[in-house]
Design an enzyme around this catalytic site. Structure first.
Site, short mmCIF file in Angstrom:
data_model
loop_
_atom_site.label_atom_id
_atom_site.label_comp_id
_atom_site.label_asym_id
_atom_site.label_seq_id
_atom_site.Cartn_x
_atom_site.Cartn_y
_atom_site.Cartn_z
N ASN A 100 40.17 43.59 39.65
CA ASN A 100 40.42 44.34 40.87
C ASN A 100 41.17 45.65 40.63
O ASN A 100 41.03 46.59 41.41
CB ASN A 100 41.13 43.45 41.90
CG ASN A 100 40.16 42.44 42.50
OD1 ASN A 100 38.96 42.52 42.27
ND2 ASN A 100 40.67 41.49 43.26
N ALA A 110 32.29 45.43 51.99
CA ALA A 110 31.60 44.94 53.20
C ALA A 110 31.35 43.45 53.07
O ALA A 110 30.30 42.94 53.45
CB ALA A 110 30.29 45.71 53.40
N ASP A 115 30.01 49.64 50.46
CA ASP A 115 30.02 48.60 49.42
C ASP A 115 29.16 49.09 48.26
O ASP A 115 28.32 49.98 48.43
CB ASP A 115 29.45 47.28 49.97
CG ASP A 115 29.96 46.06 49.22
OD1 ASP A 115 30.80 45.31 49.76
OD2 ASP A 115 29.52 45.86 48.06
N HIS A 164 53.20 38.73 48.20
CA HIS A 164 52.20 37.87 48.81
C HIS A 164 51.74 36.84 47.78
O HIS A 164 50.72 36.97 47.14
CB HIS A 164 51.01 38.71 49.27
CG HIS A 164 49.90 37.92 49.87
ND1 HIS A 164 50.07 37.14 50.98
CD2 HIS A 164 48.60 37.78 49.51
CE1 HIS A 164 48.92 36.57 51.28
NE2 HIS A 164 48.02 36.94 50.40
N THR A 187 43.07 43.94 49.13
CA THR A 187 42.61 43.33 47.87
C THR A 187 43.78 42.70 47.11
O THR A 187 44.85 43.29 46.99
CB THR A 187 41.92 44.42 47.01
OG1 THR A 187 40.84 44.96 47.75
CG2 THR A 187 41.41 43.83 45.70
P1 A3D Z 1 34.16 39.32 49.49
O1 A3D Z 1 33.48 38.68 50.63
O2 A3D Z 1 33.76 38.94 48.10
O3 A3D Z 1 34.01 40.90 49.65
C1 A3D Z 1 34.39 41.80 48.68
C2 A3D Z 1 33.35 42.91 48.67
O4 A3D Z 1 33.78 43.89 47.74
C3 A3D Z 1 31.95 42.45 48.22
O5 A3D Z 1 31.01 42.75 49.22
C4 A3D Z 1 31.71 43.25 46.95
O6 A3D Z 1 30.37 43.67 46.79
C5 A3D Z 1 32.62 44.44 47.17
N1 A3D Z 1 32.95 45.14 45.94
C6 A3D Z 1 33.15 44.63 44.70
N2 A3D Z 1 33.42 45.63 43.84
C7 A3D Z 1 33.39 46.78 44.55
C8 A3D Z 1 33.58 48.14 44.22
N3 A3D Z 1 33.85 48.50 42.97
N4 A3D Z 1 33.48 49.05 45.20
C9 A3D Z 1 33.20 48.68 46.47
N5 A3D Z 1 33.01 47.42 46.84
C10 A3D Z 1 33.09 46.48 45.89
O7 A3D Z 1 35.76 39.11 49.58
P2 A3D Z 1 36.66 39.00 50.89
O8 A3D Z 1 36.23 40.03 51.87
O9 A3D Z 1 36.75 37.58 51.31
O10 A3D Z 1 38.08 39.37 50.25
C11 A3D Z 1 38.33 40.67 49.78
C12 A3D Z 1 39.67 40.77 49.06
O11 A3D Z 1 40.73 40.47 49.95
C13 A3D Z 1 39.85 39.80 47.87
O12 A3D Z 1 40.49 40.48 46.81
C14 A3D Z 1 40.77 38.73 48.43
O13 A3D Z 1 41.51 38.08 47.43
C15 A3D Z 1 41.64 39.56 49.33
N6 A3D Z 1 42.37 38.84 50.37
C16 A3D Z 1 43.66 39.22 50.59
C17 A3D Z 1 44.40 38.59 51.57
C18 A3D Z 1 45.82 39.03 51.81
O14 A3D Z 1 46.48 38.49 52.66
C19 A3D Z 1 46.39 40.09 51.01
C20 A3D Z 1 43.84 37.56 52.33
C21 A3D Z 1 42.52 37.20 52.08
C22 A3D Z 1 41.78 37.85 51.10
#
Ligand code: A3D
Length: 318
Positions: free
Chosen positions: A96, A11, A34, A176, A120
């Site tokens: 991850n 989240a 989350d 990617h 992720t």
């Molecule tokens: P962020 O805002 O940090 O959100 C990640 C959430 O995951 C946080 O709220 C954490 O509390 C939660 N979390 C951590 N560990 C766990 C767990 N074990 N179980 C459940 N929830 C957990 O990150 P974001 O939303 O900006 O990005 C999320 C992911 O997407 C990251 O790995 C980025 O690198 C990835 N991402 C990928 C792309 C692609 O195009 C593939 C683009 C942008 C971001």
């Protein structure tokens, strides 16, 4: 008819945006999960309070227990840690992949019939770890990256040629990462291929080359600007487009990380290729005819995915 149920695992920045978009597009009821307490509940309530203004009736719920994602139709996974400046996507493998194992268990036990979209990073490796951990058939688990990378490419091309983004179509394939392959030959404006547009003087080859490079580094450009965290609006829009194609059986042809069994000469790995997404999940993998140069770039990209997969195997994550 019961509403669809969309489970968002993570989240954070993307998760919250996914929840808002799911509501705005009336895709179904949303559970935001989350491990942090309060954040999914707070975001769910905040978006629920936007619903009367925006006029949508989705139910939004925050959760810290996997039991709450029971019978979800679609699961979009963003759980984990994002990149910080100076970090490569690969630096995230160890942390991850552990998270993917927990999420996979949660899906296996609660919604084994769902269509799962992983976001992720490092994407092509994490989607594989997630699919193995969840034990779902490969056609029900895919990764979002190609729609986003193609959207970046489309945005830059539209801006350079001063045309509507809607009329620009593009495919970015491969892993990617910085080796991704924007396929210029299959990129078009209103059906006119990019090489023809260069001949017509709409854009120079130099500019196309610059845009290809900028697209490859598109994620890093945003990480450097934001300083904490990575892109989240466009990644969320991209995953929602894939979810919509599944839920509405639209059969969109979109680039996605899909499990390959010999297509493009790749076996037993997830790599970004064009696919058809319908109500059976990844219904078809589209095999484009590459030139030697394109195949070489694609192979190079596949190699960097293979290194990540090997790193996961070494860690015992696969
Ligand atoms: P962020 O805002 O940090 O959100 C990640 C959430 O995951 C946080 O709220 C954490 O509390 C939660 N979390 C951590 N560990 C766990 C767990 N074990 N179980 C459940 N929830 C957990 O990150 P974001 O939303 O900006 O990005 C999320 C992911 O997407 C990251 O790995 C980025 O690198 C990835 N991402 C990928 C792309 C692609 O195009 C593939 C683009 C942008 C971001």
């Amino acid at each position: 008819m019961a509403r669809n149920k969309i489970a968002l695992i993570g989240a954070g920045q993307i998760g919250g945006t996914l929840a808002l978009l799911s509501g705005l597009k009336q895709l179904g009821d949303v559970v935001l999960f989350d491990i942090q307490e309060g954040i999914p509940q707070g975001k769910a309530l905040d978006i629920a309070e936007a619903a009367p203004v925006e006029g949508f009736d989705s139910r939004l719920q925050g959760a810290n227990s996997y039991a709450d994602i029971k019978d979800a139709d679609v699961v979009i996974v963003t759980a984990g840690v994002p990149r910080k400046p100076g970090m490569s996507r690969d630096d995230l493998v160890e942390t991850n992949s552990k998270v993917m194992h927990q999420v996979g268990e949660g899906i296996k036990n609660n919604c084994p019939n769902a269509f799962v979209i992983c976001i992720t990073n490092p994407l092509d490796a994490m989607v594989y770890v997630l699919q193995q951990a969840a034990g779902l058939p490969p056609e029900k688990v895919c990764g979002m990256a190609g729609v986003l990378d193609s959207a970046r490419f489309r945005h830059f091309l539209a801006e350079a040629m001063d045309v509507s983004v809607e009329d620009v179509n593009a495919f970015v394939l491969g892993g990617h990462g910085d080796t991704m392959v924007p396929v210029t030959r299959y990129s078009t404006v209103a059906g006119i291929p990019l090489p023809d547009l260069v001949e017509m003087g709409w854009i120079t080859q130099d500019k196309v080359d610059q845009i290809v490079e900028r697209t490859r580094k598109g994620g890093g450009e945003i990480v450097n600007l934001l300083k904490s965290g990575s892109a989240f609006y466009a990644p969320a829009s991209s995953a929602i487009q894939m979810a919509e194609s599944y839920l509405l059986d639209k059969k969109r042809v979109l680039p996605a990380a899909a499990y390959l069994t010999g297509q493009y000469g790749v076996n037993d790995m997830y790599v970004g290729v064009p696919v058809v997404i319908g109500d059976k999940g990844i219904e078809r993998i589209v095999e484009l005819k590459f030139t030697d140069h394109e195949q070489e770039m694609f192979n190079h990209s596949v190699e960097s995915v293979r290194e990540l997969v090997d790193a996961c195997k070494k860690l015992g994550a696969l």
